[in-house]
Design an enzyme around this catalytic site. Structure first.
Site, PDB file in Angstrom:
ATOM      1  N   ARG A   1       0.820  -1.222   0.000  1.00 50.87           N
ATOM      2  CA  ARG A   1       0.000   0.000   0.000  1.00 50.87           C
ATOM      3  C   ARG A   1       0.853   1.271   0.000  1.00 50.87           C
ATOM      4  O   ARG A   1       0.496   2.262   0.600  1.00 50.87           O
ATOM      5  CB  ARG A   1      -0.960   0.042   1.200  1.00 50.87           C
ATOM      6  CG  ARG A   1      -2.116  -0.934   1.051  1.00 50.87           C
ATOM      7  CD  ARG A   1      -3.314  -0.502   1.906  1.00 50.87           C
ATOM      8  NE  ARG A   1      -3.982  -1.694   2.374  1.00 50.87           N
ATOM      9  CZ  ARG A   1      -4.169  -2.001   3.648  1.00 50.87           C
ATOM     10  NH1 ARG A   1      -3.774  -1.184   4.597  1.00 50.87           N
ATOM     11  NH2 ARG A   1      -4.765  -3.112   3.979  1.00 50.87           N
TER      12      ARG A   1
ATOM     13  N   ARG B   1      -3.506   6.354   0.750  1.00 51.24           N
ATOM     14  CA  ARG B   1      -4.121   7.584   1.252  1.00 51.24           C
ATOM     15  C   ARG B   1      -3.252   8.363   2.234  1.00 51.24           C
ATOM     16  O   ARG B   1      -3.584   9.479   2.596  1.00 51.24           O
ATOM     17  CB  ARG B   1      -5.460   7.249   1.926  1.00 51.24           C
ATOM     18  CG  ARG B   1      -6.560   6.926   0.932  1.00 51.24           C
ATOM     19  CD  ARG B   1      -7.832   6.503   1.648  1.00 51.24           C
ATOM     20  NE  ARG B   1      -7.662   5.222   2.330  1.00 51.24           N
ATOM     21  CZ  ARG B   1      -8.588   4.670   3.129  1.00 51.24           C
ATOM     22  NH1 ARG B   1      -9.711   5.305   3.356  1.00 51.24           N
ATOM     23  NH2 ARG B   1      -8.367   3.513   3.697  1.00 51.24           N
TER      24      ARG B   1
ATOM     25  N   ARG C   1      -7.229  11.125  -6.202  1.00 51.06           N
ATOM     26  CA  ARG C   1      -8.387  10.246  -6.072  1.00 51.06           C
ATOM     27  C   ARG C   1      -9.690  11.002  -5.800  1.00 51.06           C
ATOM     28  O   ARG C   1     -10.773  10.459  -5.976  1.00 51.06           O
ATOM     29  CB  ARG C   1      -8.144   9.254  -4.928  1.00 51.06           C
ATOM     30  CG  ARG C   1      -7.295   8.050  -5.295  1.00 51.06           C
ATOM     31  CD  ARG C   1      -8.092   6.851  -5.756  1.00 51.06           C
ATOM     32  NE  ARG C   1      -9.089   6.430  -4.775  1.00 51.06           N
ATOM     33  CZ  ARG C   1     -10.375   6.682  -4.874  1.00 51.06           C
ATOM     34  NH1 ARG C   1     -10.850   7.339  -5.901  1.00 51.06           N
ATOM     35  NH2 ARG C   1     -11.218   6.262  -3.954  1.00 51.06           N
TER      36      ARG C   1
ATOM     37  N   ASP D   1      -6.679  -3.233  -7.447  1.00 53.80           N
ATOM     38  CA  ASP D   1      -7.366  -3.827  -6.302  1.00 53.80           C
ATOM     39  C   ASP D   1      -7.567  -5.312  -6.568  1.00 53.80           C
ATOM     40  O   ASP D   1      -7.754  -5.710  -7.718  1.00 53.80           O
ATOM     41  CB  ASP D   1      -8.726  -3.141  -6.086  1.00 53.80           C
ATOM     42  CG  ASP D   1      -9.311  -3.490  -4.724  1.00 53.80           C
ATOM     43  OD1 ASP D   1     -10.061  -4.481  -4.627  1.00 53.80           O
ATOM     44  OD2 ASP D   1      -9.003  -2.784  -3.751  1.00 53.80           O
TER      45      ASP D   1
ATOM     46  N   TYR E   1     -14.434 -12.859   0.080  1.00 52.28           N
ATOM     47  CA  TYR E   1     -15.093 -11.574  -0.206  1.00 52.28           C
ATOM     48  C   TYR E   1     -16.385 -11.770  -1.001  1.00 52.28           C
ATOM     49  O   TYR E   1     -17.387 -11.109  -0.765  1.00 52.28           O
ATOM     50  CB  TYR E   1     -14.164 -10.657  -1.006  1.00 52.28           C
ATOM     51  CG  TYR E   1     -13.226  -9.840  -0.147  1.00 52.28           C
ATOM     52  CD1 TYR E   1     -13.690  -8.749   0.598  1.00 52.28           C
ATOM     53  CD2 TYR E   1     -11.875 -10.150  -0.083  1.00 52.28           C
ATOM     54  CE1 TYR E   1     -12.838  -8.002   1.386  1.00 52.28           C
ATOM     55  CE2 TYR E   1     -11.009  -9.393   0.704  1.00 52.28           C
ATOM     56  CZ  TYR E   1     -11.492  -8.321   1.436  1.00 52.28           C
ATOM     57  OH  TYR E   1     -10.647  -7.575   2.215  1.00 52.28           O
TER      58      TYR E   1
END
Length: 367
Positions: free
Chosen positions: A37, A41, A50, A86, A164
């Protein structure tokens, strides 16, 4: 643009191959470092890029993925880039709808509830048609990197994707997905096999597009015990490594190093070391010496500083990195965190981590 983006030929010459050499077990002057990552962010420029876009719309824009992948490299002397994407693009390729819900995370509008729901999935996936945008992003980024560092491609592993798809999002127990393993073992294997086939083609496509290494994320491994891991995760992890390598050979593509990262699967380290991957990624719950003992001398280890260590003062980060390097040794080793960077982390502390790895590993190698 397309001839440049779509033709993976004529890539710039690689200037820093430290990460690839470490992955292959060759000697390195310093220990290479990258962060899971790292395009995230915690960077103000990431949040700015973004801001106007839906998350999955960003994933489908090669230009934006390229920009987000390059951002951390403009700040830090990292030894590898990992393509911004992703793991849930694979269920999307199978025909499932996934949306990013603010404050909640990725959410499936119609998760798999019954065995019959498997019939709604695409049984044959043309990865170029469904995931070509990822391939374009990889090619564009590989050119834009100008040979600075290698580019890593990735995918989620079958069990993690399956969990998921059944849970419909993240879960603390994975109880719905695990109940399938107990109640519907055959259907579970059918789904896992389908996912393994798609993931294989997807990873091969990433190498064809320009990825120079591949990481398989079994992020939900910790929800399985040793027995279920043996039955429902490990066989597919093995199959993917084997199938990717044989397809790369068939298609005369480079045999790139592969990394397996199975979070919280410390009970399976020995098996993972023999699963066909050059590198075994470790989370922060594993002692370096214990990991070396379990995995032997023929694989490179990657990891495993506790991400929360980056909240410590910079001097303390340096001390922790030094200790980690002394425990792992500087060779056959890639420094990383034991999981991804968190959004509220200070970019300066990430920089301190990267610089400490380089400085301390060079010092250890000299002396």
């Amino acid at each position: 643009l397309c001839s440049f983006v779509c033709s993976p030929k004529g890539f710039p010459k690689l200037k820093n191959d430290t990460f690839l050499r470490a992955a292959r077990g060759e000697e390195t002057e310093h220990t290479p470092v990258w962060c899971m990552r790292q395009a995230g962010r915690y960077l103000p420029e990431f949040r700015e890029t973004r801001a106007a876009q839906d998350f999955f719309a960003t994933c489908r824009s090669p230009k934006l993925c390229c920009e987000l992948t390059l951002q951390p490299l403009r700040r830090f002397p990292l030894d590898a880039a990992i393509i911004f994407s992703d793991i849930l693009v694979v269920p999307q390729a199978l025909g499932m709808e996934v949306v990013m819900v603010p404050g909640k995370g990725p959410t499936f509008t119609e998760p798999l509830k019954e065995v019959e729901d498997l019939l709604k999935l695409r049984q044959k996936v043309d990865v170029t048609a469904e995931l070509g945008y990822v391939f374009q992003a990889i090619t564009l980024t590989r050119h834009s990197l100008e040979g600075r560092v290698p580019l890593i491609g990735f995918s989620g592993a079958p069990w993690t994707l399956m969990s998921y798809m059944i849970e419909g999002g993240s879960s603390t127990t994975m109880a719905k997905a695990k109940s399938w393993l107990y109640r519907h073992p055959e259907a579970s294997h059918r789904l896992l096999r389908l996912l393994a086939d798609v993931v294989t083609d997807y990873l091969v496509g990433q190498v064809a597009a320009g990825a120079q290494a591949l990481q398989l994320f079994e992020s939900n491994a910790g929800h399985l015990g040793p027995e279920q891991f043996q039955d429902f995760a490990l066989p597919y992890i093995r199959d993917i490594a084997q199938a990717v390598k044989s397809k790369l050979k068939e298609e005369a593509l480079p045999l790139v190093p592969m990394i397996i990262f199975a979070k919280d699967a410390h009970y399976a380290l020995r098996d993972l070391a023999h699963a066909g991957y050059e590198v075994v990624g470790l989370d922060w719950t594993i002692q370096p010496q214990e990991a070396r003992t379990q995995t032997g001398k023929d694989v490179t280890l990657q990891g495993n500083l506790d991400p929360c260590a980056l909240y410590a003062p910079k001097e303390k980060i340096g001390e922790l990195v030094k200790k980690m390097l002394e425990a792992f040794g500087t060779q056959r080793y890639i420094a990383n965190l034991g999981h991804g960077l968190y959004p509220d982390m200070s970019p300066e502390h990430v920089g301190a981590f990267v610089e400490a790895v380089h400085a301390h590993s060079r010092h250890i190698n000299k002396h």
